[in-house]
Design a protein around this motif. Sequence first.
Motif, PDB file in Angstrom:
ATOM      1  N   MET A 132       0.895  -1.111   0.043  1.00 35.92           N
ATOM      2  CA  MET A 132      -0.149   0.141   0.017  1.00 35.92           C
ATOM      3  C   MET A 132       0.934   1.131   0.052  1.00 35.92           C
ATOM      4  SD  MET A 132      -2.463  -1.603   2.500  1.00 35.92           S
ATOM      5  CE  MET A 132      -1.331  -2.608   3.418  1.00 35.92           C
ATOM      6  N   PRO A 133       1.586   1.691  -1.124  1.00 34.54           N
ATOM      7  CA  PRO A 133       2.503   2.781  -1.100  1.00 34.54           C
ATOM      8  C   PRO A 133       1.654   4.048  -0.718  1.00 34.54           C
ATOM      9  CG  PRO A 133       2.032   2.031  -3.546  1.00 34.54           C
ATOM     10  CD  PRO A 133       1.409   1.057  -2.485  1.00 34.54           C
ATOM     11  N   TYR A 134       2.574   4.791   0.095  1.00 35.25           N
ATOM     12  CA  TYR A 134       1.991   5.952   0.631  1.00 35.25           C
ATOM     13  C   TYR A 134       0.969   7.033  -0.180  1.00 35.25           C
ATOM     14  CZ  TYR A 134       1.807   9.322   4.445  1.00 35.25           C
ATOM     15  OH  TYR A 134       1.505  10.033   5.536  1.00 35.25           O
ATOM     16  N   GLY A 135       1.711   7.600  -1.288  1.00 36.04           N
ATOM     17  CA  GLY A 135       0.951   8.339  -1.773  1.00 36.04           C
ATOM     18  C   GLY A 135      -0.492   8.057  -2.677  1.00 36.04           C
ATOM     19  N   ALA A 136      -0.089   6.766  -3.230  1.00 33.37           N
ATOM     20  CA  ALA A 136      -1.608   6.127  -3.763  1.00 33.37           C
ATOM     21  C   ALA A 136      -2.473   5.779  -2.668  1.00 33.37           C
ATOM     22  CB  ALA A 136      -0.924   4.809  -4.733  1.00 33.37           C
ATOM     23  N   PHE A 137      -1.892   5.092  -1.620  1.00 33.21           N
ATOM     24  CA  PHE A 137      -2.920   4.661  -0.637  1.00 33.21           C
ATOM     25  C   PHE A 137      -3.588   6.008   0.093  1.00 33.21           C
ATOM     26  CE2 PHE A 137      -3.839   3.178   3.790  1.00 33.21           C
ATOM     27  CZ  PHE A 137      -4.475   2.180   3.533  1.00 33.21           C
ATOM     28  N   LEU A 138      -2.929   6.817   0.356  1.00 34.93           N
ATOM     29  CA  LEU A 138      -3.411   8.146   1.087  1.00 34.93           C
ATOM     30  C   LEU A 138      -4.448   8.795   0.082  1.00 34.93           C
ATOM     31  CD1 LEU A 138      -3.707  10.137   3.236  1.00 34.93           C
ATOM     32  CD2 LEU A 138      -1.720  11.425   2.150  1.00 34.93           C
ATOM     33  N   LYS A 139      -4.197   8.772  -1.056  1.00 38.35           N
ATOM     34  CA  LYS A 139      -5.253   9.354  -2.136  1.00 38.35           C
ATOM     35  C   LYS A 139      -6.439   8.487  -2.198  1.00 38.35           C
ATOM     36  CE  LYS A 139      -5.404  10.656  -7.054  1.00 38.35           C
ATOM     37  NZ  LYS A 139      -4.861  10.672  -8.483  1.00 38.35           N
ATOM     38  N   ALA A 140      -6.171   7.220  -2.282  1.00 39.86           N
ATOM     39  CA  ALA A 140      -7.441   6.273  -2.237  1.00 39.86           C
ATOM     40  C   ALA A 140      -8.109   6.444  -0.928  1.00 39.86           C
ATOM     41  CB  ALA A 140      -7.094   4.878  -2.702  1.00 39.86           C
ATOM     42  N   ALA A 141      -7.653   6.650   0.003  1.00 34.24           N
ATOM     43  CA  ALA A 141      -8.249   6.509   1.319  1.00 34.24           C
ATOM     44  C   ALA A 141      -9.143   7.843   1.419  1.00 34.24           C
ATOM     45  CB  ALA A 141      -7.094   6.794   2.464  1.00 34.24           C
ATOM     46  N   GLU A 142      -8.512   8.993   1.014  1.00 36.13           N
ATOM     47  CA  GLU A 142      -9.261  10.551   1.061  1.00 36.13           C
ATOM     48  C   GLU A 142     -10.471  10.062   0.081  1.00 36.13           C
ATOM     49  OE1 GLU A 142      -8.939  12.811   2.872  1.00 36.13           O
ATOM     50  OE2 GLU A 142      -6.995  12.805   3.759  1.00 36.13           O
ATOM     51  N   ALA A 143     -10.326   9.581  -1.290  1.00 38.15           N
ATOM     52  CA  ALA A 143     -11.403   9.428  -1.988  1.00 38.15           C
ATOM     53  C   ALA A 143     -12.315   8.622  -1.753  1.00 38.15           C
ATOM     54  CB  ALA A 143     -10.686   9.011  -3.483  1.00 38.15           C
TER      55      ALA A 143
END
Length: 470
Positions: free
Chosen positions: A276-287
């Motif tokens: 769960m790479p940081y940038g992609a995961f954070l973006k998906a979590a927010e979305a």
Amino acid sequence: MATRKIFAGARLRALRTQHKLTQGELAARLDISASYVNQIESNQRPLTASVMMALADGFNLDLSELMTDTSDRLLADLREALADPVFGEGVPNLQELKTVAANAPDMARAMLALYETYRKTNERLASVDAALTRDPHSGMQTAYEEVRDFFHYADNYIDPLDRAAEALADELGTFEPDRLNRLMAYCGEAHDLRVVLTAPTRPDLIKDYDRSTRTLAINARLEPATQFFQIAAHLAVMEQTTLLEQLLDAANFKTTEARAIARMGLTNYFAGALQMPYGAFLKAAEAHRYDIEELDHLFGASLEQVAHRLSTMQRPREKGVPFFFARVDAAGTITKRHSATALQFARFGGACPLWNVHRAFEAHGQIIRQLAETPDGNRYLCLAWSSEKRSGGYHGVTRRYAYALGCEISHANRLVYGSDIEPARASFDPIGVSCRICERRNCPQRSVPPLAAEITIDSNRRAIVPYQIN
């Protein structure tokens, strides 16, 4: 409303020491006087906005790091330890403990280590026969507890390892169903490592590496998310040896056992960050408004892996919602814990029985929600669920766990689970850290009196709890 003053003496002193600067040299870089630096470091003066901006620009700091009171977890640990009757009536008051946690964090940690040594030794003395058969030094803090504290005080975020995993994730490509196969192919191409999914020689065996043939055998019965995680953890050892050794050297663990456990913890951290790479995961979590089931599906991870990863999203300038996360076994023991919130878990006892994580075993397969308030007045949105982990067939091993994930109520509107909550009108369940330090006087689930309070027993009156807290 008055602006909260920011006192950051210990953090400024640590920053100056890290960069090998004198107070005068730091003052010159911040364009203030050396006496002002001295006053800030001794917490006689708060940080001003201009000084914080100068620190952020000159040292590439995240302003939220300066504005966050990182002494909260030390304060909670000190209060719990000092509730032990061994300290008698001369226990420092709350303000004194806050001063120690803020101004002398190393002294506070030394005191906690000393208390833990005392506690462990006391437990061993209660069973002399067992003690005589063990290592004479094991009365000190255990290796697992030392490693737990390492991650605890690092906010469960290891920046260089996290970024290294993210870089490799970019190389592996997008999140598709064949990502596990691509990881296995990468191992072969980059490291001549053969990865096979096979029936294990023992039902409890997760992985087995044969160094002579460079073959990594992964239990084929495991879920694909776990298979990916175990391969990634092994890959960390092969690709990040230098970085792992640097991190372990800097931690300065007391024993070889603690160092070995920490190495395993760091490789597991890398695995989670690769999955769960940081940038992609954070973006998906927010979305997806932190919907853990959606994130589970998107990243091919388990709910436990998703929740644990959410608790690590503390990268400077790119922070997610600050969560607490815990895993609890069927006996009520917390086997994993981390908190990026003001909520701190008990170090020396069981968790509050009113916490919804204990009810998760009864509601298997469901995510249950609780609005909770701790004795300090902080309010939280708490999620809990349970799972079973099976290894092998009928005679295989089954492990049962409950999980807790939560955040302060001020962040609830960012979560899909909090969209219908109106904090001003909502009812909050009173919970605590553990009975031995909980200050609540009218809790029907109390197991023992608080250690720092006196009790009265009325022979003419009996309530659910057979004593009254004075």
